[in-house]
Design a protein around this motif. Structure first.
Motif, PDB file in Angstrom:
ATOM      1  N   ILE A 417     -13.818  68.601  17.222  1.00  0.00           N
ATOM      2  CA  ILE A 417     -14.228  69.851  16.574  1.00  0.00           C
ATOM      3  C   ILE A 417     -13.460  71.014  17.185  1.00  0.00           C
ATOM      4  O   ILE A 417     -13.538  71.245  18.392  1.00  0.00           O
ATOM      5  CB  ILE A 417     -15.745  70.092  16.744  1.00  0.00           C
ATOM      6  N   GLU A 418     -12.710  71.706  16.357  1.00  0.00           N
ATOM      7  CA  GLU A 418     -11.926  72.856  16.823  1.00  0.00           C
ATOM      8  C   GLU A 418     -12.795  74.107  16.782  1.00  0.00           C
ATOM      9  O   GLU A 418     -13.414  74.410  15.749  1.00  0.00           O
ATOM     10  CB  GLU A 418     -10.684  72.978  15.917  1.00  0.00           C
ATOM     11  N   ALA A 419     -12.869  74.823  17.926  1.00  0.00           N
ATOM     12  CA  ALA A 419     -13.649  76.075  17.975  1.00  0.00           C
ATOM     13  C   ALA A 419     -12.872  77.111  18.783  1.00  0.00           C
ATOM     14  O   ALA A 419     -13.416  77.749  19.682  1.00  0.00           O
ATOM     15  CB  ALA A 419     -15.026  75.822  18.579  1.00  0.00           C
ATOM     16  N   VAL A 420     -11.578  77.253  18.479  1.00  0.00           N
ATOM     17  CA  VAL A 420     -10.762  78.262  19.168  1.00  0.00           C
ATOM     18  C   VAL A 420     -10.877  79.581  18.400  1.00  0.00           C
ATOM     19  O   VAL A 420     -11.561  79.656  17.379  1.00  0.00           O
ATOM     20  CB  VAL A 420      -9.274  77.829  19.297  1.00  0.00           C
ATOM     21  N   VAL A 421     -10.208  80.603  18.892  1.00  0.00           N
ATOM     22  CA  VAL A 421     -10.309  81.936  18.284  1.00  0.00           C
ATOM     23  C   VAL A 421     -10.003  81.912  16.778  1.00  0.00           C
ATOM     24  O   VAL A 421      -9.261  81.052  16.301  1.00  0.00           O
ATOM     25  CB  VAL A 421      -9.337  82.928  18.968  1.00  0.00           C
ATOM     26  N   GLU A 422     -10.622  82.873  16.069  1.00  0.00           N
ATOM     27  CA  GLU A 422     -10.493  82.910  14.604  1.00  0.00           C
ATOM     28  C   GLU A 422      -9.126  83.475  14.205  1.00  0.00           C
ATOM     29  O   GLU A 422      -9.011  84.621  13.755  1.00  0.00           O
ATOM     30  CB  GLU A 422     -11.650  83.737  14.020  1.00  0.00           C
ATOM     31  N   ASN A 423      -8.089  82.676  14.395  1.00  0.00           N
ATOM     32  CA  ASN A 423      -6.744  83.120  14.095  1.00  0.00           C
ATOM     33  C   ASN A 423      -5.983  81.935  13.509  1.00  0.00           C
ATOM     34  O   ASN A 423      -5.888  80.875  14.135  1.00  0.00           O
ATOM     35  CB  ASN A 423      -6.089  83.598  15.408  1.00  0.00           C
ATOM     36  N   MET A 424      -5.480  82.111  12.296  1.00  0.00           N
ATOM     37  CA  MET A 424      -4.905  80.979  11.576  1.00  0.00           C
ATOM     38  C   MET A 424      -3.728  80.353  12.329  1.00  0.00           C
ATOM     39  O   MET A 424      -3.592  79.133  12.363  1.00  0.00           O
ATOM     40  CB  MET A 424      -4.506  81.406  10.160  1.00  0.00           C
ATOM     41  N   GLU A 425      -2.889  81.198  12.948  1.00  0.00           N
ATOM     42  CA  GLU A 425      -1.721  80.642  13.642  1.00  0.00           C
ATOM     43  C   GLU A 425      -2.150  79.722  14.778  1.00  0.00           C
ATOM     44  O   GLU A 425      -1.620  78.624  14.962  1.00  0.00           O
ATOM     45  CB  GLU A 425      -0.816  81.775  14.157  1.00  0.00           C
ATOM     46  N   VAL A 426      -3.137  80.212  15.553  1.00  0.00           N
ATOM     47  CA  VAL A 426      -3.621  79.402  16.687  1.00  0.00           C
ATOM     48  C   VAL A 426      -4.256  78.118  16.163  1.00  0.00           C
ATOM     49  O   VAL A 426      -4.017  77.023  16.677  1.00  0.00           O
ATOM     50  CB  VAL A 426      -4.647  80.200  17.540  1.00  0.00           C
ATOM     51  N   LYS A 427      -5.023  78.234  15.095  1.00  0.00           N
ATOM     52  CA  LYS A 427      -5.721  77.063  14.561  1.00  0.00           C
ATOM     53  C   LYS A 427      -4.713  76.037  14.020  1.00  0.00           C
ATOM     54  O   LYS A 427      -4.880  74.836  14.210  1.00  0.00           O
ATOM     55  CB  LYS A 427      -6.721  77.485  13.477  1.00  0.00           C
ATOM     56  N   ARG A 428      -3.677  76.534  13.356  1.00  0.00           N
ATOM     57  CA  ARG A 428      -2.664  75.601  12.822  1.00  0.00           C
ATOM     58  C   ARG A 428      -2.025  74.808  13.949  1.00  0.00           C
ATOM     59  O   ARG A 428      -1.828  73.602  13.848  1.00  0.00           O
ATOM     60  CB  ARG A 428      -1.590  76.374  12.064  1.00  0.00           C
ATOM     61  N   LYS A 429      -1.722  75.521  15.018  1.00  0.00           N
ATOM     62  CA  LYS A 429      -1.084  74.867  16.172  1.00  0.00           C
ATOM     63  C   LYS A 429      -2.026  73.796  16.743  1.00  0.00           C
ATOM     64  O   LYS A 429      -1.612  72.660  17.024  1.00  0.00           O
ATOM     65  CB  LYS A 429      -0.765  75.940  17.226  1.00  0.00           C
ATOM     66  N   VAL A 430      -3.283  74.176  16.887  1.00  0.00           N
ATOM     67  CA  VAL A 430      -4.256  73.226  17.440  1.00  0.00           C
ATOM     68  C   VAL A 430      -4.349  71.991  16.535  1.00  0.00           C
ATOM     69  O   VAL A 430      -4.389  70.857  17.012  1.00  0.00           O
ATOM     70  CB  VAL A 430      -5.639  73.899  17.607  1.00  0.00           C
ATOM     71  N   PHE A 431      -4.341  72.187  15.229  1.00  0.00           N
ATOM     72  CA  PHE A 431      -4.438  71.031  14.322  1.00  0.00           C
ATOM     73  C   PHE A 431      -3.201  70.138  14.394  1.00  0.00           C
ATOM     74  O   PHE A 431      -3.313  68.916  14.290  1.00  0.00           O
ATOM     75  CB  PHE A 431      -4.764  71.480  12.887  1.00  0.00           C
ATOM     76  N   ARG A 432      -2.048  70.767  14.625  1.00  0.00           N
ATOM     77  CA  ARG A 432      -0.828  69.957  14.810  1.00  0.00           C
ATOM     78  C   ARG A 432      -1.002  69.074  16.043  1.00  0.00           C
ATOM     79  O   ARG A 432      -0.750  67.879  16.014  1.00  0.00           O
ATOM     80  CB  ARG A 432       0.381  70.876  14.999  1.00  0.00           C
ATOM     81  N   GLU A 433      -1.460  69.705  17.129  1.00  0.00           N
ATOM     82  CA  GLU A 433      -1.630  68.959  18.390  1.00  0.00           C
ATOM     83  C   GLU A 433      -2.700  67.873  18.239  1.00  0.00           C
ATOM     84  O   GLU A 433      -2.515  66.740  18.684  1.00  0.00           O
ATOM     85  CB  GLU A 433      -2.055  69.927  19.511  1.00  0.00           C
ATOM     86  N   LEU A 434      -3.771  68.257  17.587  1.00  0.00           N
ATOM     87  CA  LEU A 434      -4.883  67.314  17.408  1.00  0.00           C
ATOM     88  C   LEU A 434      -4.437  66.081  16.630  1.00  0.00           C
ATOM     89  O   LEU A 434      -4.790  64.956  16.968  1.00  0.00           O
ATOM     90  CB  LEU A 434      -5.978  67.990  16.595  1.00  0.00           C
TER      91      LEU A 434
END
Ligand code: NAI
Length: 735
Positions: A417-434
């Protein structure tokens, strides 16, 4: 047939086993069956024996029954004694005398049981709730099992009524006035060990060898080792019993109860107040008069709109709590990864570990990790302090959370479950890593409040595994979870996520991926409208009060202070970008935010939050730096209180209709569940759209048109969905 009678070894067994149902209910039909059995044990017309274990002169059991040692009431259902009355029958009460008749019929039958000239024992192995609990109370003795499913209680207030088969008369006598009132007024049930402590049951027994323990219990009764009068059995102790022992003390207990009910319900829920009024009378009356008071007052309540609304909410919550995907039985999640150890990540980690799921909690530095771990630990510490958990249980669960700075341990997780800051760029990066770190079986979920799940899924190898899982803050308290489906999310991913949510004890609604999903979208429109009203010269306190008077747990500005103006502003901007002009944050919000007033977290927001200020509207000082705009600054806007209320509510109703129009959710029930359990919309009003139905679609449409015209504001333009409902003479709930 639901009830049978048999005899074995001079003991009569009344066995409940409702056909075609997983549970036993005390339906009108079941009560009739019970009545017949009781008549066969003591023919109608013969006066029954109150309370005693032995027969006084002149009393006798009918021929053939005189050798009976006891009559035992048992259930043949697993983990259920009797789950309650039939809610459909309560829902069906519409005429005023109907409630009275129903209550009297039940009371008379339970009186017969209570008066049987032979010891009566309820053997409770599972849920004994509502009417089931009242039936057990009418018995002379109660034996409960250690079964963890054994719960005993009177939850009627949750349905807008109170127990009316003698519960208000018998329970306070059996367990004492303070505990009896507490159980009836809160509707909370107790497990078997608490029931024993309260004196609600007389003895506990293991499920294994229950027959043996029952025989010993019967023998102890026969040998006079247990006091026959159930109300004389309680060993009173402590301050409560001193208070209860005098009229003045009893008056004090009643006053305390009234105050605590008013504090919790703000007077919006009539049932608990009526229950106190009933007990205040029938505590001093004999059984006949006491039960008469109970039945008459019940009659007053059963047909009220509040009771009907609460029953509607009960059905909805049962329906959504059990959501699943038919035909798919997902593997239970044993281990979970969480990315982001902030406010939400820490809360989610605690919730999962509480459900005995292993958690890998990842963040980008030790300080952030420490914050998340500390907030989870605090929740456990509080639970121990409040005696909800034993210290060792809390320690075992806390140990399930392990912090990490990398993705080690993510490969064998069931869900991340991703719960990082509400920022699309950061979230995209996290999903790539995940996507690289997780295993093929891992569901990839995001806790985003408003951003596109589809866009995040685009960064992964397998978008069918990506889903939104939107918890609300604070995670351990808020019952709602929004589950967000993209066009590519698979049924298996949905089934796995729903199973997890059920296990966590949350209520899900399933929504289509779209900006702001459902709850934030409707809620932020309302908060923005409150901002407009502030700009038009209405005060923060006045606007908040209008909404709390309507029944919201807090007004829009108090809520914004709780959530944080930074969070609110960010989500409004996302909504504006995705949904247009109507979500453009009002200027006054932007100004206040720019001044650094973030709400509770910064000590100042719309209100001052220095220590000592409680956070509720009453007694809290508004921030003097925030001044309403000038009345008349907006052309045509001079709303009175009624119009202020309507503007805030109708903006929500219109947005909800738009969500239905766009197919974001498939039913009005999803909106009502979302708004009640995610935004605190008052349950006694049945939910936003049920409330809209009581206003009438035509009335809403014409008022929206009037406001659109008056304020020259497009946001009030009735949605096509509403217009179609009007055209077809339908309501939200009649589609
Ligand atoms: P927060 O700011 O408290 O926590 C975010 C955490 O993510 C921080 O600890 C930060 O160090 C960490 N982080 C940032 N980049 C990272 C990365 N690349 N890898 C790992 N960790 C990283 O934020 P909060 O409030 O917990 O919100 C998290 C998410 O939950 C957001 O999407 C937010 O919209 C959503 N949400 C927030 C709610 C709230 O009331 N705070 C309610 C519901 C959802």
């Amino acid at each position: 047939m639901s009830i049978t009678y048999r005899e074995d070894n001079n003991t009569g067994f009344i066995e409940f086993d409702q056909t075609d149902s997983k549970v036993n209910l005390l339906t009108a039909a079941a009560l009739q069956e019970l009545d017949k059995i009781l008549d066969s044990l003591a023919p109608a017309g013969q006066r029954f024996l109150p309370q005693g274990a032995s027969l006084p002169a002149g009393k006798s059991l009918p021929a053939g029954k005189s050798s009976l040692k006891a009559v035992v009431i048992v259930s043949k259902k697993k983990d259920i004694f009797i789950a309650g009355a039939d809610i459909k029958e309560i829902e069906g009460i519409t005429r005023s005398e109907e409630g009275l008749q129903k209550a009297k019929a039940g009371q008379d039958i339970l009186n017969k049981l209570e008066d049987l000239a032979v010891p009566t024992i309820a053997v409770i192995d599972g849920a004994a709730l509502g009417g089931g609990c009242e039936l057990a109370l009418a018995c002379q003795y109660r034996l409960a099992t250690f079964n963890e499913k054994t719960r005993i209680g009177l939850p009627e207030v949750n349905l807008g009524i109170f127990p009316a088969f003698g519960g208000t008369y018998r329970l306070p006598r059996l367990i004492g006035l303070p505990d009896g009132l507490n159980m009836i007024l809160t509707g909370k049930s107790v497990d078997s060990s608490k029931a024993l402590r309260l004196g609600l049951v007389d003895r506990l027994a293991p499920q294994n060898g229950l027959d043996h323990y029952l025989n010993t219990f019967i023998e102890d009764i026969r040998q006079g080792r247990i006091v026959p009068d159930k109300y004389a059995r309680r060993k009173t102790k402590g301050l409560a019993s001193i208070l209860e022992g005098s009229l003045l003390g009893q008056w004090f207990i009643f006053q305390q109860s009234i105050q605590s009910v008013l504090k919790n319900t703000k007077g919006f829920y009539p049932a608990p107040l009526k229950a106190i009024a009933v007990i205040k009378k029938n505590f001093y009356l004999d059984r006949t008069k006491g039960l008469d008071v109970e039945a008459r007052e019940f009659n007053e309540l059963a047909a009220t709109a509040v009771a009907k609304n609460l029953i509607h909410v009960f059905y909805l919550s049962e329906q959504y709590r059990k959501l699943n995907v038919e035909g798919i039985t997902p593997k239970p999640v044993e281990k979970c990864g969480i990315i982001g150890a902030g406010v939400m990540g820490g809360g989610i980690a605690q919730l999962l570990s509480y459900a005995n799921i292993w958690v890998r909690l990842k963040d980008i530095n030790y300080e952030a990790l420490a914050l998340g771990v500390r907030s989870a630990a605090k929740l456990y510490r509080d639970a121990v302090k409040k005696r909800r958990m034993k210290p060792y249980e809390a320690a075992v669960k806390m140990d399930k959370i392990t912090p990490t700075l990398d993705y080690s341990g993510f490969a064998d997780t069931g869900i991340a479950i991703e719960a990082v800051v509400e920022n699309m760029e950061v979230k995209r990066k996290v999903f790539r890593e995940l996507s690289a770190a997780a295993g093929g079986q891992t569901i990839l979920a995001t806790n985003t409040s408003a951003l596109s799940v589809t866009e995040m899924a685009g960064e992964t190898k397998d978008p069918s595994k990506v889903i939104g899982l939107h918890f609300f803050n604070p995670v351990h308290k808020m019952p709602l979870v929004e589950i967000i489906m993209t066009a590519q999310t698979s049924k298996e991913t949905l089934a796995g996520t729903l199973a997890l949510v059920r296990r966590l004890g949350k209520t899900p609604i399933v929504v289509k991926d779209s900006c702001g999903f459902v709850v934030n979208r409707i809620l932020l429109g309302y908060i923005n409208e409150a901002g407009r009203l502030l700009e038009e010269g209405n005060s923060v306190v006045a606007i908040d009060k209008i909404m709390t008077d309507f029944g919201m747990p807090m007004g829009p500005f108090t809520l914004t202070d709780e959530v944080g103006l930074d969070v609110g502003s960010k989500v409004l901007h996302i909504l504006e970008a995705g949904l247009g002009e109507r979500f453009k944050p009002v200027e006054i919000f932007e100004k206040i935010y720019a001044q650094g007033f973030l709400g509770k977290k910064s000590g100042k927001g719309f209100y001052l939050h220095q220590p000592g200020h409680s956070g509720s509207v009453r007694g809290v000082q508004p921030n003097p730096a925030i001044q309403p705009g000038h009345p008349g600054s907006v052309r045509g806007a001079h709303p009175d209180q009624e119009e202020i209320l309507r503007r805030m509510l109708y903006v929500m109703i219109n947005e909800a209709a738009r969500c239905l129009e766009e197919g974001i959710v498939d039913a009005p029930g999803a909106i009502d569940v979302g708004m009640i359990f995610g935004a605190g919309f008052p349950a006694f009003r049945g939910g936003l759209l049920r409330y809209a139905d009581t206003l009438g679609v035509s009335a809403i449409v014409s008022e929206l048109k009037r406001l659109e015209e008056k304020l020259q504001a497009q946001r009030f333009q009735p949605t096509t969905y509403l217009l179609k409902l009007q055209e077809n003479g339908k309501r939200f709930y009649s589609v």
